[in-house]
Motif scaffolding. Sequence first.
Motif, PDB file in Angstrom:
ATOM      1  N   SER A 279       0.822  -1.202   0.000  1.00 32.94           N
ATOM      2  CA  SER A 279       0.000   0.000   0.000  1.00 32.94           C
ATOM      3  C   SER A 279       0.865   1.264   0.000  1.00 32.94           C
ATOM      4  CB  SER A 279      -0.916  -0.006   1.232  1.00 32.94           C
ATOM      5  OG  SER A 279      -1.681   1.172   1.294  1.00 32.94           O
ATOM      6  N   LEU A 282       2.394   1.703  -3.555  1.00 34.71           N
ATOM      7  CA  LEU A 282       1.391   2.211  -4.494  1.00 34.71           C
ATOM      8  C   LEU A 282       1.085   3.675  -4.228  1.00 34.71           C
ATOM      9  CD1 LEU A 282      -1.158  -0.766  -4.631  1.00 34.71           C
ATOM     10  CD2 LEU A 282       0.507  -0.105  -6.371  1.00 34.71           C
ATOM     11  N   CYS A 321      -2.729  -8.104  -2.410  1.00 38.22           N
ATOM     12  CA  CYS A 321      -2.545  -7.117  -3.482  1.00 38.22           C
ATOM     13  C   CYS A 321      -3.887  -6.646  -4.021  1.00 38.22           C
ATOM     14  CB  CYS A 321      -1.714  -7.721  -4.608  1.00 38.22           C
ATOM     15  SG  CYS A 321       0.039  -7.878  -4.223  1.00 38.22           S
ATOM     16  N   HIS A 322      -4.806  -7.587  -4.264  1.00 35.90           N
ATOM     17  CA  HIS A 322      -6.113  -7.214  -4.798  1.00 35.90           C
ATOM     18  C   HIS A 322      -6.840  -6.261  -3.854  1.00 35.90           C
ATOM     19  CE1 HIS A 322      -6.318 -11.117  -7.408  1.00 35.90           C
ATOM     20  NE2 HIS A 322      -5.394 -10.266  -7.804  1.00 35.90           N
ATOM     21  N   ILE A 325      -5.077  -2.842  -3.989  1.00 38.03           N
ATOM     22  CA  ILE A 325      -5.278  -2.144  -5.259  1.00 38.03           C
ATOM     23  C   ILE A 325      -6.692  -1.591  -5.346  1.00 38.03           C
ATOM     24  CG2 ILE A 325      -5.373  -2.435  -7.759  1.00 38.03           C
ATOM     25  CD1 ILE A 325      -3.114  -4.515  -7.442  1.00 38.03           C
ATOM     26  N   SER A 328      -6.989   1.493  -3.352  1.00 35.99           N
ATOM     27  CA  SER A 328      -6.413   2.641  -4.069  1.00 35.99           C
ATOM     28  C   SER A 328      -7.331   3.103  -5.185  1.00 35.99           C
ATOM     29  CB  SER A 328      -5.039   2.249  -4.638  1.00 35.99           C
ATOM     30  OG  SER A 328      -4.139   1.894  -3.620  1.00 35.99           O
ATOM     31  N   CYS A 329      -7.984   2.159  -5.868  1.00 39.61           N
ATOM     32  CA  CYS A 329      -8.922   2.528  -6.937  1.00 39.61           C
ATOM     33  C   CYS A 329     -10.053   3.396  -6.405  1.00 39.61           C
ATOM     34  CB  CYS A 329      -9.502   1.264  -7.576  1.00 39.61           C
ATOM     35  SG  CYS A 329      -8.406   0.438  -8.733  1.00 39.61           S
ATOM     36  N   LEU A 373      -3.960   1.176 -12.407  1.00 38.24           N
ATOM     37  CA  LEU A 373      -4.482   0.162 -11.482  1.00 38.24           C
ATOM     38  C   LEU A 373      -5.351  -0.859 -12.211  1.00 38.24           C
ATOM     39  CD1 LEU A 373      -5.372   2.511  -8.479  1.00 38.24           C
ATOM     40  CD2 LEU A 373      -3.455   0.908  -8.614  1.00 38.24           C
ATOM     41  N   ILE A 376      -3.138  -3.345 -13.899  1.00 41.68           N
ATOM     42  CA  ILE A 376      -2.646  -4.352 -12.949  1.00 41.68           C
ATOM     43  C   ILE A 376      -3.715  -5.396 -12.676  1.00 41.68           C
ATOM     44  CG2 ILE A 376      -1.840  -4.724 -10.594  1.00 41.68           C
ATOM     45  CD1 ILE A 376      -0.615  -1.927 -10.672  1.00 41.68           C
TER      46      ILE A 376
END
Length: 534
Positions: A279, A282, A321-322, A325, A328-329, A373, A376
């Motif tokens: 995190s 990113l 990770c998912h 991410i 963050s999205c 993102l 990814i």
Amino acid sequence: MDETRSRRLEQGQTKIRNVPIAVTPEGFWCCPSPVGFQKTLKSQNPLNKPKPPHASTPKTSFQKKQTQLTDKKPTLPPSRSGIVSDEQRNPGSDTPVFNAPVVGERTPRPKIMNLPRKVSIEFGEPGTSDLNVVLLGKQGFAVRLSVHKSVLVENSSFFAEKLWEPLPGSPHLEIDDCEDVEIYVETVGLMYCKELKQQLTKKNVSRVLSILKVAEHLGFNSCIQSCLDYLEAAPWVGDEEEEKVVSSVLRLQGEGIGVTPVLKRVSSNTSKPPKETISHILELVLKSNEESGRREMKSVVLKLLRENNCRPSSSGLVDICHETIYSSCKSCLNSLLYLFREAAEPEFTDMPMAVKEPVAKKLALEADNISWLVEILAERQAADEFAAIWASQQELALLHAKLPIVSRHHVSCITAQLFIGIGRGEILPPKDTRHFLLRTWLQPLTDDYSWLQHGCRSFDRKVVEEGIGRTILTLPLEDQQSILFTWLGSFLKAGDNCPNLQRAFEVWWRRTFIRPYVDQRSFIKSDSSTTLKE
């Protein structure tokens, strides 16, 4: 014990030039170079081509020196290796080097296994030593070491165990099947050296690993520790070398040897949890405003996450990770929506460029963040949820029409990216999500299509149109018709400034007007053939 060892070595130094040894002024054995060992092995290989009958070994001054050694050692047969003194090999040199043997004529033998073991190289000074150690190499040659029992027992648990009781007759010890005689010689030589670290500094990682392996076998603990100190400080070049170091060190860990300092380079007990670490990485990339550094790190992080995704053992990390991410999205989407609302205000148009320009840059940055993102997630086959999130951004789609095209077209790039992913099968959202995505974002994408073609370098018209068409064709036939009819009206008005979905239109046409007729005709034929059989 140290004083005795030092005194004997000093006595031996007076005869260095007259005996087959290789000792530095410090008392350290200079191990022959790998080339020296290879030459020795090659010269004694029975498969070598024999010399012509008329050829003979040229006589040199070394024979005079060889005769001086007859009182100290038995004369070797003519077929055995001769000995060359340091003065004859390096005249005028102050530092003696190892003495390579000179091999006379011999008749090649058919099988190397039939060769008798013979001493090819000798180290040490027989006049001051009290023990002979013979290293028997796997290649069919042997190396004799004239050593001091007290030195070996003091430094090696292996020799201490072998020599704890007096040996009958002449002190003599053999070590069979040495994998690398050269490394054995060098490791025993290190027992005579007080500054092990200084000697190891001159070597590379691969050499030190080989010494470490032999030191482990001999129970040479001070050498093991010096090798570990070297490996902890020296750089490891490449993944292969790193794996060799780690595997060697882990083997020692099982034997209770402290290897933590070396392993700390590849593992840590105090590091942050993976979720927090990823995190943070990113976040640093997403908040960067420097274009070149940001572009480079986006590529690096994408590549590293791709590598993690290919390893079955990292399934737990994939889930982390998912989650990170998607978090963050959502943060980027909230920021993007806020910027759209600000830019859509009526008074925003009349504001000076000093106010509008930072907003436009932030808007483009957030859109680019989301696009990265999504890339990814698509590579990890995990973008289905984002497709649903993007399809539900109706407020953002309504505000899209209120902004200048120069600012809003970045959002249309995200839409195009999703259509491409669905068309390639990388993103597989449910039917309702695909339909909702087309109804919400196809028209805004069409409105920006002219700008995207001419103002966006990364935009590939053919790829985007193929993705849109394939996405439409995944829907039920009635929904295909509804969307394609809307597109047809836009295309007939805008032409090239509208996506060309001709392929999708042709497929829909065949499905609607041709395929049912073919299916019905084949059904009639199969039905009539069944009636005739009855």
